[in-house]
Design an enzyme around this catalytic site. Structure first.
Site, PDB file in Angstrom:
ATOM      1  N   GLY A  26      49.561   8.580 -42.661  1.00  0.00           N
ATOM      2  CA  GLY A  26      48.762   7.787 -43.447  1.00  0.00           C
ATOM      3  C   GLY A  26      47.474   7.659 -42.985  1.00  0.00           C
ATOM      4  N   THR A  27      47.076   7.892 -41.612  1.00  0.00           N
ATOM      5  CA  THR A  27      45.765   7.996 -41.071  1.00  0.00           C
ATOM      6  C   THR A  27      45.230   9.224 -41.711  1.00  0.00           C
ATOM      7  OG1 THR A  27      46.677   7.077 -39.000  1.00  0.00           O
ATOM      8  CG2 THR A  27      44.503   8.563 -38.888  1.00  0.00           C
ATOM      9  N   HIS A 135      57.103   6.775 -43.536  1.00  0.00           N
ATOM     10  CA  HIS A 135      57.780   6.184 -42.286  1.00  0.00           C
ATOM     11  C   HIS A 135      58.075   4.760 -42.450  1.00  0.00           C
ATOM     12  CE1 HIS A 135      54.274   4.992 -39.503  1.00  0.00           C
ATOM     13  NE2 HIS A 135      53.874   6.096 -40.226  1.00  0.00           N
ATOM     14  N   THR A 170      50.277  24.981 -46.714  1.00  0.00           N
ATOM     15  CA  THR A 170      51.675  25.181 -46.912  1.00  0.00           C
ATOM     16  C   THR A 170      52.352  23.773 -46.836  1.00  0.00           C
ATOM     17  OG1 THR A 170      51.780  27.425 -46.528  1.00  0.00           O
ATOM     18  CG2 THR A 170      53.793  26.191 -46.795  1.00  0.00           C
ATOM     19  N   CYS A 255      50.191  -0.352 -33.303  1.00  0.00           N
ATOM     20  CA  CYS A 255      49.480   1.083 -32.776  1.00  0.00           C
ATOM     21  C   CYS A 255      48.729   0.577 -31.523  1.00  0.00           C
ATOM     22  CB  CYS A 255      48.593   1.588 -34.031  1.00  0.00           C
ATOM     23  SG  CYS A 255      49.374   1.597 -35.568  1.00  0.00           S
TER      24      CYS A 255
HETATM   25  N1  PLP Z   1      47.299   1.893 -42.417  1.00  0.00           N
HETATM   26  C1  PLP Z   1      47.686   0.856 -42.262  1.00  0.00           C
HETATM   27  C2  PLP Z   1      47.676  -0.455 -42.899  1.00  0.00           C
HETATM   28  C3  PLP Z   1      48.968   1.064 -41.226  1.00  0.00           C
HETATM   29  O1  PLP Z   1      49.801   0.062 -40.976  1.00  0.00           O
HETATM   30  C4  PLP Z   1      49.230   2.165 -40.629  1.00  0.00           C
HETATM   31  C5  PLP Z   1      50.050   2.615 -39.549  1.00  0.00           C
HETATM   32  O2  PLP Z   1      50.636   1.549 -39.222  1.00  0.00           O
HETATM   33  C6  PLP Z   1      48.174   3.333 -40.887  1.00  0.00           C
HETATM   34  C7  PLP Z   1      47.294   2.957 -41.834  1.00  0.00           C
HETATM   35  C8  PLP Z   1      48.374   4.503 -40.295  1.00  0.00           C
HETATM   36  O3  PLP Z   1      49.621   5.228 -40.893  1.00  0.00           O
HETATM   37  P1  PLP Z   1      50.457   6.550 -39.974  1.00  0.00           P
HETATM   38  O4  PLP Z   1      51.101   5.844 -38.858  1.00  0.00           O
HETATM   39  O5  PLP Z   1      51.261   7.250 -40.896  1.00  0.00           O
HETATM   40  O6  PLP Z   1      49.243   7.326 -39.641  1.00  0.00           O
END
Ligand code: PLP
Length: 312
Positions: A26-27, A135, A170, A255
């Protein structure tokens, strides 16, 4: 198989298969969207974004919106790009993304907490890009960016022409297939799961209120989030005591657990620093049972008393 995964995801999130871009997280999806969309001018943003967005905003000229009751108050002043999450990761508060889309400039939506938990329509939201992460709904560690064909995104990586050249490299086939499979299941169970979790969560919040908690999660929120403060107790004390009872909680964003400081989200919401340092976040999900919540409710009075005795 990758094409089928993109078709399945597109059908579930109301977009076109070609708009589905697989990333590593997501990041990465958030970084690709913001860095890829930004051209010039000022970014209009919520001040309660996850670090995956907030840290990118620190590198761009940005104006932040005010927050009332956990949600941003839209106010457009000619900015060139807008970014706002669909639901906040700490409080679960839903954000007025549709209003931000109505300003007609490119809009990035971080929907990492929302996809798989509440209905999401890429078209319906009017977003230019939308990030999510498998995830968060039982899938693998795979991120996805939904990206309209225009405006064209500037890629972060250069390489072969995979995924419209926006994210060359890939593709992880197993990750793509598992993402689509997990999203299918999450969407099939969504309606019943939303009701089940909201009932459990509201019972938990009710008990927390009786025990003197300040509730940060507003009524318009994701069904499984319960973010509160326990006045006179340190968030870190609370999570350590709960851990001894086998209960995993957080002081804020998962996090940054282990880092002892007040949540930026709560501070942006106007919560005083001492109250923010007493924050305690529970997140209920598909593995959470009624017995889990009963167990938690049973130990809360003792845990709160011990944490308050330890003081701030
Ligand atoms: N954005 C939000 C709102 C999140 O809650 C998170 C992860 O907790 C992320 C972005 C980042 O996603 P990833 O952990 O897949 O990098």
């Amino acid at each position: 198989m990758v094409s089928q995964a993109k078709e399945d995801i597109a059908a579930l999130l109301d977009c076109e298969p070609i708009e589905v871009i697989f990333t590593a997280s997501g990041t990465e999806a958030d970084n690709l969207a913001l860095r890829g969309l930004y051209r010039s001018g000022t970014v209009l943003a919520s001040p309660i974004e996850h670090p995956a967005v907030a840290e990118v905003l620190k590198t761009l000229p940005t104006r932040y919106l005010p927050v009332v009751d956990g949600a941003v108050v839209p106010d457009y002043q000619g900015e060139s790009l807008i970014t706002c999450m669909l639901a906040n990761n700490e409080t679960g508060a839903l954000q007025p993304v549709d209003k931000l889309a109505s300003y007609g400039v490119p809009l990035h939506v971080d929907a990492v907490q929302a996809v798989g938990h509440i209905p999401v329509s890429f078209r319906g939201l009017g977003a230019t890009t939308l990030a999510f992460s498998a995830h968060k709904f039982g899938g693998p560690r795979v991120g996805v960016l939904l990206a309209r064909r225009s405006p064209a995104l500037t890629p972060l990586l250069l390489g072969g022409g995979q995924q419209r050249g926006i994210r060359p490299g890939t593709i992880d086939v197993a990750g793509a297939v598992a993402t689509a499979a997990a999203l299918k299941e999450a969407c099939a169970e969504m309606a019943t799961e939303q009701v089940r979790l909201a009932e459990l969560r509201d019972r938990l919040l009710g008990r927390l209120r009786e025990l003197g908690a300040v509730v940060h999660t507003p009524a318009a929120s994701l069904p499984g989030h319960a973010h509160v403060s326990i006045p006179g107790a340190l968030g870190d004390s609370l999570i350590m005591l709960l851990d001894m009872h086998g209960i995993a909680a957080s002081t804020g964003s998962a996090c940054s657990s282990g880092v002892n400081r007040a949540s930026e989200t709560l501070l942006a919401m106007g919560v005083p620093t001492d109250v923010a340092r007493s924050a305690l976040r529970f997140t209920l999900g598909y593995t959470t049972t009624e017995a889990d919540v009963d167990h938690l409710i049973g130990v809360l009075p003792e845990v709160i008393a011990q944490a308050q005795a330890a003081g701030m």
